[in-house]
Motif scaffolding. Sequence first.
Motif, mmCIF file in Angstrom:
data_model
loop_
_atom_site.group_PDB
_atom_site.id
_atom_site.type_symbol
_atom_site.label_atom_id
_atom_site.label_comp_id
_atom_site.label_asym_id
_atom_site.label_seq_id
_atom_site.Cartn_x
_atom_site.Cartn_y
_atom_site.Cartn_z
ATOM 1 N N PRO A 45 7.626 5.529 6.901
ATOM 2 C CA PRO A 45 7.291 4.582 7.967
ATOM 3 C C PRO A 45 7.682 5.057 9.364
ATOM 4 C CG PRO A 45 9.136 3.741 6.700
ATOM 5 C CD PRO A 45 8.668 5.004 6.028
ATOM 6 N N LEU A 46 8.737 5.844 9.480
ATOM 7 C CA LEU A 46 9.197 6.277 10.799
ATOM 8 C C LEU A 46 8.506 7.544 11.273
ATOM 9 C CD1 LEU A 46 13.038 5.658 10.494
ATOM 10 C CD2 LEU A 46 11.316 4.187 11.525
ATOM 11 N N ARG A 47 7.916 8.293 10.361
ATOM 12 C CA ARG A 47 7.258 9.569 10.653
ATOM 13 C C ARG A 47 8.280 10.576 11.171
ATOM 14 N NH1 ARG A 47 2.854 9.452 7.767
ATOM 15 N NH2 ARG A 47 1.687 7.559 8.136
ATOM 16 N N PHE A 48 7.803 11.777 11.406
ATOM 17 C CA PHE A 48 8.705 12.862 11.823
ATOM 18 C C PHE A 48 9.395 12.545 13.143
ATOM 19 C CE2 PHE A 48 9.529 16.679 14.263
ATOM 20 C CZ PHE A 48 10.344 17.377 13.394
ATOM 21 N N GLY A 49 8.670 11.976 14.090
ATOM 22 C CA GLY A 49 9.201 11.757 15.421
ATOM 23 C C GLY A 49 10.379 10.803 15.477
ATOM 24 N N MET B 50 0.830 -1.173 0.000
ATOM 25 C CA MET B 50 0.000 0.000 0.000
ATOM 26 C C MET B 50 0.882 1.247 0.000
ATOM 27 S SD MET B 50 -3.051 0.774 2.593
ATOM 28 C CE MET B 50 -3.276 2.388 3.187
ATOM 29 N N LYS B 51 0.619 2.142 -0.927
ATOM 30 C CA LYS B 51 1.415 3.349 -1.066
ATOM 31 C C LYS B 51 0.899 4.428 -0.118
ATOM 32 C CE LYS B 51 3.156 6.450 -4.547
ATOM 33 N NZ LYS B 51 3.140 6.819 -5.944
ATOM 34 N N LYS B 52 1.814 5.024 0.624
ATOM 35 C CA LYS B 52 1.447 6.098 1.539
ATOM 36 C C LYS B 52 1.633 7.432 0.830
ATOM 37 C CE LYS B 52 2.577 3.585 5.665
ATOM 38 N NZ LYS B 52 3.275 3.575 6.925
ATOM 39 N N VAL B 53 0.720 8.335 1.032
ATOM 40 C CA VAL B 53 0.757 9.637 0.391
ATOM 41 C C VAL B 53 0.808 10.712 1.469
ATOM 42 C CG1 VAL B 53 -0.474 11.206 -1.147
ATOM 43 C CG2 VAL B 53 -0.575 8.753 -1.549
ATOM 44 N N ILE B 54 1.700 11.672 1.277
ATOM 45 C CA ILE B 54 1.796 12.795 2.200
ATOM 46 C C ILE B 54 0.902 13.907 1.665
ATOM 47 C CG2 ILE B 54 3.337 14.531 3.173
ATOM 48 C CD1 ILE B 54 5.587 12.558 2.960
ATOM 49 N N SER B 55 0.104 14.494 2.530
ATOM 50 C CA SER B 55 -0.785 15.579 2.096
ATOM 51 C C SER B 55 0.022 16.815 1.723
ATOM 52 C CB SER B 55 -1.781 15.915 3.207
ATOM 53 O OG SER B 55 -1.099 16.522 4.281
ATOM 54 N N ASN C 209 32.348 10.063 -0.743
ATOM 55 C CA ASN C 209 31.457 11.169 -0.395
ATOM 56 C C ASN C 209 30.206 11.152 -1.275
ATOM 57 O OD1 ASN C 209 30.333 13.520 0.530
ATOM 58 N ND2 ASN C 209 31.993 14.846 -0.132
ATOM 59 N N ILE C 210 30.384 10.961 -2.572
ATOM 60 C CA ILE C 210 29.244 10.912 -3.482
ATOM 61 C C ILE C 210 28.354 9.712 -3.167
ATOM 62 C CG2 ILE C 210 28.602 10.531 -5.907
ATOM 63 C CD1 ILE C 210 31.041 12.278 -6.644
ATOM 64 N N LEU C 211 28.952 8.568 -2.895
ATOM 65 C CA LEU C 211 28.180 7.370 -2.573
ATOM 66 C C LEU C 211 27.368 7.556 -1.283
ATOM 67 C CD1 LEU C 211 27.505 4.356 -3.114
ATOM 68 C CD2 LEU C 211 29.465 3.824 -1.659
ATOM 69 N N LEU C 212 27.996 8.090 -0.257
ATOM 70 C CA LEU C 212 27.286 8.287 1.015
ATOM 71 C C LEU C 212 26.211 9.364 0.900
ATOM 72 C CD1 LEU C 212 30.209 7.928 3.560
ATOM 73 C CD2 LEU C 212 28.449 6.264 2.968
ATOM 74 N N THR C 213 26.462 10.407 0.110
ATOM 75 C CA THR C 213 25.438 11.416 -0.130
ATOM 76 C C THR C 213 24.247 10.795 -0.839
ATOM 77 O OG1 THR C 213 27.107 13.145 -0.253
ATOM 78 C CG2 THR C 213 24.969 13.648 -1.219
ATOM 79 N N LEU C 214 24.510 9.921 -1.791
ATOM 80 C CA LEU C 214 23.440 9.216 -2.485
ATOM 81 C C LEU C 214 22.631 8.354 -1.516
ATOM 82 C CD1 LEU C 214 22.091 8.350 -5.215
ATOM 83 C CD2 LEU C 214 23.705 6.456 -5.190
ATOM 84 N N LEU C 215 23.317 7.654 -0.618
ATOM 85 C CA LEU C 215 22.614 6.808 0.353
ATOM 86 C C LEU C 215 21.725 7.633 1.285
ATOM 87 C CD1 LEU C 215 25.384 4.238 1.311
ATOM 88 C CD2 LEU C 215 23.317 3.822 -0.016
ATOM 89 N N VAL C 216 22.241 8.766 1.765
ATOM 90 C CA VAL C 216 21.435 9.613 2.653
ATOM 91 C C VAL C 216 20.241 10.176 1.890
ATOM 92 C CG1 VAL C 216 21.418 11.799 3.934
ATOM 93 C CG2 VAL C 216 23.288 10.198 4.241
ATOM 94 N N THR C 217 20.485 10.643 0.680
ATOM 95 C CA THR C 217 19.412 11.226 -0.116
ATOM 96 C C THR C 217 18.329 10.209 -0.447
ATOM 97 O OG1 THR C 217 21.007 12.748 -1.097
ATOM 98 C CG2 THR C 217 18.917 12.500 -2.231
ATOM 99 N N GLU C 218 18.738 9.019 -0.839
ATOM 100 C CA GLU C 218 17.776 7.999 -1.234
ATOM 101 C C GLU C 218 17.068 7.355 -0.038
ATOM 102 O OE1 GLU C 218 16.701 7.193 -4.314
ATOM 103 O OE2 GLU C 218 17.889 8.910 -4.938
ATOM 104 N N SER C 219 17.660 7.417 1.130
ATOM 105 C CA SER C 219 17.039 6.778 2.290
ATOM 106 C C SER C 219 16.138 7.715 3.076
ATOM 107 C CB SER C 219 18.107 6.210 3.224
ATOM 108 O OG SER C 219 18.837 7.252 3.846
ATOM 109 N N PHE C 220 16.261 9.028 2.883
ATOM 110 C CA PHE C 220 15.527 9.965 3.732
ATOM 111 C C PHE C 220 14.016 9.821 3.578
ATOM 112 C CE2 PHE C 220 13.513 14.024 4.660
ATOM 113 C CZ PHE C 220 13.913 14.190 5.966
ATOM 114 N N LEU C 221 13.503 9.984 2.383
ATOM 115 C CA LEU C 221 12.050 9.922 2.212
ATOM 116 C C LEU C 221 11.476 8.528 2.470
ATOM 117 C CD1 LEU C 221 11.380 12.386 -0.722
ATOM 118 C CD2 LEU C 221 10.864 12.675 1.693
ATOM 119 N N PRO C 222 12.113 7.442 1.998
ATOM 120 C CA PRO C 222 11.561 6.126 2.352
ATOM 121 C C PRO C 222 11.548 5.856 3.856
ATOM 122 C CG PRO C 222 13.036 5.899 0.497
ATOM 123 C CD PRO C 222 13.168 7.312 0.992
#
Length: 106
Positions: free
Chosen positions: A73-77, A1-6, A56-69
Amino acid sequence: MKKVISKTSSIPVMVLICIFALAFEWSWGPLGWTVASKMFPIELRSAGQSVAVAVNILLTLLVTESFLPLLCPLRFGLGHPFYAGWITALTVFFYLFLHETKRCAF
């Protein structure tokens, strides 16, 4: 199920992402360039700097790609404290072990 942010929630999220990016580039971002340029001897500096840039580029990619996913599930808190915990751990590590900042007053 896809979650959508308002739309009302997405604007503060984008603002926080921009603030994070600005704060990172002002504080932690340059360390990858500064530390790598000082830790290699002059004969190996160009090769060492190349490896540091690639990591540095690889780790930046990992942080960028992992933030929204992780944010959905973890929510802001939980999502933001996860990254804040990593920044805190890195701050302690650099404070204790990096030669230029070892036990100096901020």
